[in-house]
Scaffold this active site. Structure first.
Site, PDB file in Angstrom:
ATOM      1  N   CYS A 147       0.885  -1.391   0.034  1.00 56.31           N
ATOM      2  CA  CYS A 147       0.177   0.005  -0.169  1.00 56.31           C
ATOM      3  C   CYS A 147       0.916   1.210  -0.099  1.00 56.31           C
ATOM      4  O   CYS A 147       1.558   1.673   1.043  1.00 56.31           O
ATOM      5  CB  CYS A 147      -1.022   0.021   1.350  1.00 56.31           C
ATOM      6  SG  CYS A 147      -1.856   1.380   1.443  1.00 56.31           S
ATOM      7  N   CYS A 150      -0.462   4.135   2.063  1.00 57.38           N
ATOM      8  CA  CYS A 150      -0.439   4.098   3.376  1.00 57.38           C
ATOM      9  C   CYS A 150       1.079   4.234   3.788  1.00 57.38           C
ATOM     10  O   CYS A 150       1.521   5.004   4.625  1.00 57.38           O
ATOM     11  CB  CYS A 150      -0.693   2.781   3.770  1.00 57.38           C
ATOM     12  SG  CYS A 150      -2.255   2.044   3.194  1.00 57.38           S
ATOM     13  N   ASP A 151       2.122   3.712   3.124  1.00 62.70           N
ATOM     14  CA  ASP A 151       3.420   3.795   3.461  1.00 62.70           C
ATOM     15  C   ASP A 151       4.482   4.707   2.647  1.00 62.70           C
ATOM     16  O   ASP A 151       5.498   4.914   3.244  1.00 62.70           O
ATOM     17  CB  ASP A 151       4.195   2.199   3.510  1.00 62.70           C
ATOM     18  CG  ASP A 151       3.320   1.133   4.493  1.00 62.70           C
ATOM     19  OD1 ASP A 151       2.665   1.894   5.318  1.00 62.70           O
ATOM     20  OD2 ASP A 151       3.025  -0.137   3.984  1.00 62.70           O
TER      21      ASP A 151
HETATM   22  C1  LIG Z   1       0.693  -3.560   4.835  1.00 60.99           C
HETATM   23  C2  LIG Z   1      -0.616  -2.641   4.859  1.00 60.99           C
HETATM   24  C3  LIG Z   1      -0.375  -1.185   5.305  1.00 60.99           C
HETATM   25  C4  LIG Z   1      -1.767  -0.533   5.313  1.00 60.99           C
HETATM   26  N1  LIG Z   1      -1.669   0.741   5.881  1.00 60.99           N
HETATM   27  C5  LIG Z   1      -2.743   1.665   5.665  1.00 60.99           C
HETATM   28  C6  LIG Z   1      -2.591   3.071   6.365  1.00 60.99           C
HETATM   29  O1  LIG Z   1      -1.476   3.383   6.786  1.00 60.99           O
HETATM   30  N2  LIG Z   1      -3.691   3.757   6.264  1.00 60.99           N
HETATM   31  C7  LIG Z   1      -4.682   3.153   5.556  1.00 60.99           C
HETATM   32  O2  LIG Z   1      -5.907   4.141   5.555  1.00 60.99           O
HETATM   33  N3  LIG Z   1      -5.055   1.994   5.135  1.00 60.99           N
HETATM   34  C8  LIG Z   1      -3.969   1.194   5.279  1.00 60.99           C
HETATM   35  N4  LIG Z   1      -4.096  -0.037   4.846  1.00 60.99           N
HETATM   36  C9  LIG Z   1      -5.331  -0.576   4.089  1.00 60.99           C
HETATM   37  C10 LIG Z   1      -6.130  -0.878   5.164  1.00 60.99           C
HETATM   38  O3  LIG Z   1      -5.527  -1.626   6.110  1.00 60.99           O
HETATM   39  C11 LIG Z   1      -7.283  -1.581   4.943  1.00 60.99           C
HETATM   40  O4  LIG Z   1      -8.063  -0.607   3.811  1.00 60.99           O
HETATM   41  C12 LIG Z   1      -8.360  -2.096   5.866  1.00 60.99           C
HETATM   42  O5  LIG Z   1      -7.793  -2.765   6.811  1.00 60.99           O
HETATM   43  C13 LIG Z   1      -9.627  -2.801   5.353  1.00 60.99           C
HETATM   44  O6  LIG Z   1     -10.463  -3.053   6.341  1.00 60.99           O
HETATM   45  P1  LIG Z   1     -11.554  -4.242   6.442  1.00 60.99           P
HETATM   46  O7  LIG Z   1     -11.837  -4.285   7.729  1.00 60.99           O
HETATM   47  O8  LIG Z   1     -12.370  -4.081   5.150  1.00 60.99           O
HETATM   48  O9  LIG Z   1     -10.727  -5.706   6.016  1.00 60.99           O
HETATM   49  P2  LIG Z   1      -9.337  -6.412   6.726  1.00 60.99           P
HETATM   50  O10 LIG Z   1      -8.582  -5.345   7.368  1.00 60.99           O
HETATM   51  O11 LIG Z   1      -8.917  -7.152   5.773  1.00 60.99           O
HETATM   52  O12 LIG Z   1      -9.898  -7.251   7.635  1.00 60.99           O
HETATM   53  C14 LIG Z   1     -10.587  -8.315   7.422  1.00 60.99           C
HETATM   54  C15 LIG Z   1     -10.902  -9.233   8.509  1.00 60.99           C
HETATM   55  O13 LIG Z   1     -11.676 -10.270   8.350  1.00 60.99           O
HETATM   56  C16 LIG Z   1     -10.984 -11.455   9.095  1.00 60.99           C
HETATM   57  N5  LIG Z   1     -11.162 -12.704   8.201  1.00 60.99           N
HETATM   58  C17 LIG Z   1     -11.028 -13.116   7.058  1.00 60.99           C
HETATM   59  N6  LIG Z   1     -11.461 -14.412   6.591  1.00 60.99           N
HETATM   60  C18 LIG Z   1     -12.073 -14.602   7.847  1.00 60.99           C
HETATM   61  C19 LIG Z   1     -13.016 -15.789   8.141  1.00 60.99           C
HETATM   62  N7  LIG Z   1     -12.812 -16.990   7.261  1.00 60.99           N
HETATM   63  N8  LIG Z   1     -13.650 -15.885   9.129  1.00 60.99           N
HETATM   64  C20 LIG Z   1     -13.356 -14.910  10.231  1.00 60.99           C
HETATM   65  N9  LIG Z   1     -12.847 -13.624   9.846  1.00 60.99           N
HETATM   66  C21 LIG Z   1     -12.036 -13.557   8.682  1.00 60.99           C
HETATM   67  C22 LIG Z   1      -9.703 -11.036   9.126  1.00 60.99           C
HETATM   68  O14 LIG Z   1      -9.114 -12.116  10.300  1.00 60.99           O
HETATM   69  C23 LIG Z   1      -9.619  -9.664   9.425  1.00 60.99           C
HETATM   70  O15 LIG Z   1      -9.882  -9.583  10.819  1.00 60.99           O
HETATM   71  C24 LIG Z   1      -2.898  -1.146   4.790  1.00 60.99           C
HETATM   72  C25 LIG Z   1      -3.085  -2.272   4.310  1.00 60.99           C
HETATM   73  C26 LIG Z   1      -1.865  -3.042   4.246  1.00 60.99           C
HETATM   74  C27 LIG Z   1      -1.824  -4.433   3.742  1.00 60.99           C
END
Ligand SMILES: Cc1cc2nc3c(=O)[nH]c(=O)nc-3n(C[C@H](O)[C@H](O)[C@H](O)COP(=O)(O)OP(=O)(O)OC[C@H]3O[C@@H](n4cnc5c(N)ncnc54)[C@H](O)[C@@H]3O)c2cc1C
Length: 345
Positions: A147, A150-151
């Site tokens: 990302c 983000c970074d």
């Molecule tokens: C390395 C990195 C750095 C980032 N830095 C930033 C930043 O600085 N700022 C920013 O705004 N965004 C950042 N992002 C993007 C941001 O993290 C995502 O947009 C955000 O986390 C998405 O949120 P979400 O809850 O939709 O999904 P996710 O964060 O993907 O969470 C999904 C959840 O679902 C759970 N899950 C998956 N499969 C199952 C299952 N079968 N059963 C139960 N639970 C399950 C996982 O354990 C997790 O808890 C970054 C992403 C990455 C990879």
């Protein structure tokens, strides 16, 4: 609000089960729990989701002092639990959604048992495709990133590479030129898949250099990235690039396998939702990256989660409230009779 009706074999019927504990799921859980709904969050493989592996979160409004991903995750967990949401450290392995138009009881199976609820919020997020080379996993968050938005700011005046040749790779490479000293795009082919406009912008940017027909074999460094080893795809030749950042954009996929054939999805398997975060199954909502191929940020995921939490509360209130004959008549002609009151904040 739950009827907590329980039989000997079955668990109580909750108001809402949230699948996933990333920013979207936690935000949905917060709104649901604050609305006094009996809320179970199934944490999944990574408490906090993708943000748990970011080294610093500095683009989430209000958090302008050093905040690591794990610290943010701790804040989220404490916050939802303070308002009564229960966290279950398990992973969903199967679902059985009741598709009856009037809504029903949905079952969610984990390794440890089956849980039931009148509504489900699907927020299992998305995953970046990995290169699968040595060093990638160990150095993620220590120079390896998925990302740039983000970074990128942590790489001021650094030499970085971008791996990939599609739209995301070009967008992120262009973004990185704001900070990095140099951006080398390493691509396995000799032409890009990105759209012509993005290609033009990338080709005319002085900071971007293209390394064609090349793949990464290894990412190296002690505790942080300091080089990558490469090889050519068109001839026998290996090489080394001294860089401190490796930004990988070779694809992104929603964690939606479990919901195939049940929830409607687009051609890339993102769950389709309407503006109320509703899926095609009554009482089942989706939010965050599993339903969002575009924005992919903590802030946007939190916003979508909040919307899902509010929508679920409205949905359950609607099920519980006796309908007046006027409402029934309005619904019969397709007019939404729900009051437009803003939910209590
Ligand atoms: C390395 C990195 C750095 C980032 N830095 C930033 C930043 O600085 N700022 C920013 O705004 N965004 C950042 N992002 C993007 C941001 O993290 C995502 O947009 C955000 O986390 C998405 O949120 P979400 O809850 O939709 O999904 P996710 O964060 O993907 O969470 C999904 C959840 O679902 C759970 N899950 C998956 N499969 C199952 C299952 N079968 N059963 C139960 N639970 C399950 C996982 O354990 C997790 O808890 C970054 C992403 C990455 C990879």
């Amino acid at each position: 609000m739950s009827d907590n009706g329980t039989s000997e074999e079955q668990t109580p019927i909750r108001d809402v089960i949230v699948i996933g504990s990333g920013p979207a799921g936690m935000s949905a859980a917060l709104y649901a729990a604050r609305a006094n709904l009996d809320t179970l969050v199934i944490v999944g493989p990574q408490l906090g989701g993708q943000v748990a592996i970011t080294w610093e979160l500095d683009n989430y409004l209000g958090f302008y002092e050093d905040l690591t991903g794990p610290e943010f995750v701790e804040h989220m967990s404490k916050h939802v639990q303070k308002f009564g949401a229960e966290l279950l450290y398990d992973m969903v392995t199967g679902i059985e959604f009741d598709t009856a138009p009037e809504g029903g009881v949905h079952s969610v199976t984990c390794y440890g048992g089956t849980y039931r609820a009148r509504s489900v919020i699907v927020s299992a997020g998305a995953s970046s495709r990995k290169l699968g080379v040595p060093g990638e996993e160990e150095l993620t968050g220590k120079g390896v990133s998925y990302c740039a938005t983000c970074d990128g700011a942590f790489f001021k005046e650094h030499d970085v590479i971008v791996v990939g040749g599609g739209d995301s790779a070009m967008e992120e490479a262009l973004f990185l030129t704001r900070f990095a000293k140099s951006v080398k795009v390493v691509h396995r082919r000799e032409e890009l898949r990105a759209g012509p406009l993005l290609q033009e912008r990338a080709f005319s940017n002085e900071k971007i250099e293209f390394i064609w027909n090349t793949v990464i074999d290894k990412i190296g460094g002690e505790g942080k990235v300091d080089h990558v080893l490469t090889s050519r795809t068109d001839r026998e030749e290996t090489g080394r690039l001294d860089v401190t950042g490796v930004f990988i954009f070779i694809g992104h996929f929603p964690n939606s396998d479990l919901f195939q054939g049940v929830l409607e999805m687009d051609e890339h398997n993102y769950v389709i939702v309407d503006e109320h975060m509703r899926t095609n199954v009554p009482g089942v909502y989706a939010c965050g990256e599993i339903a969002d191929p575009v924005w992919r940020q903590v802030a946007t995921s939190v916003g979508q989660g909040a919307a899902a939490g509010i929508a679920v509360e409205e949905y359950l209130s609607g099920l519980d409230a006796p309908r007046t004959s006027a409402e029934a008549e309005l619904e019969g002609v397709g007019i939404d009779a729900t009051p437009e009151d803003a939910p209590a904040g």
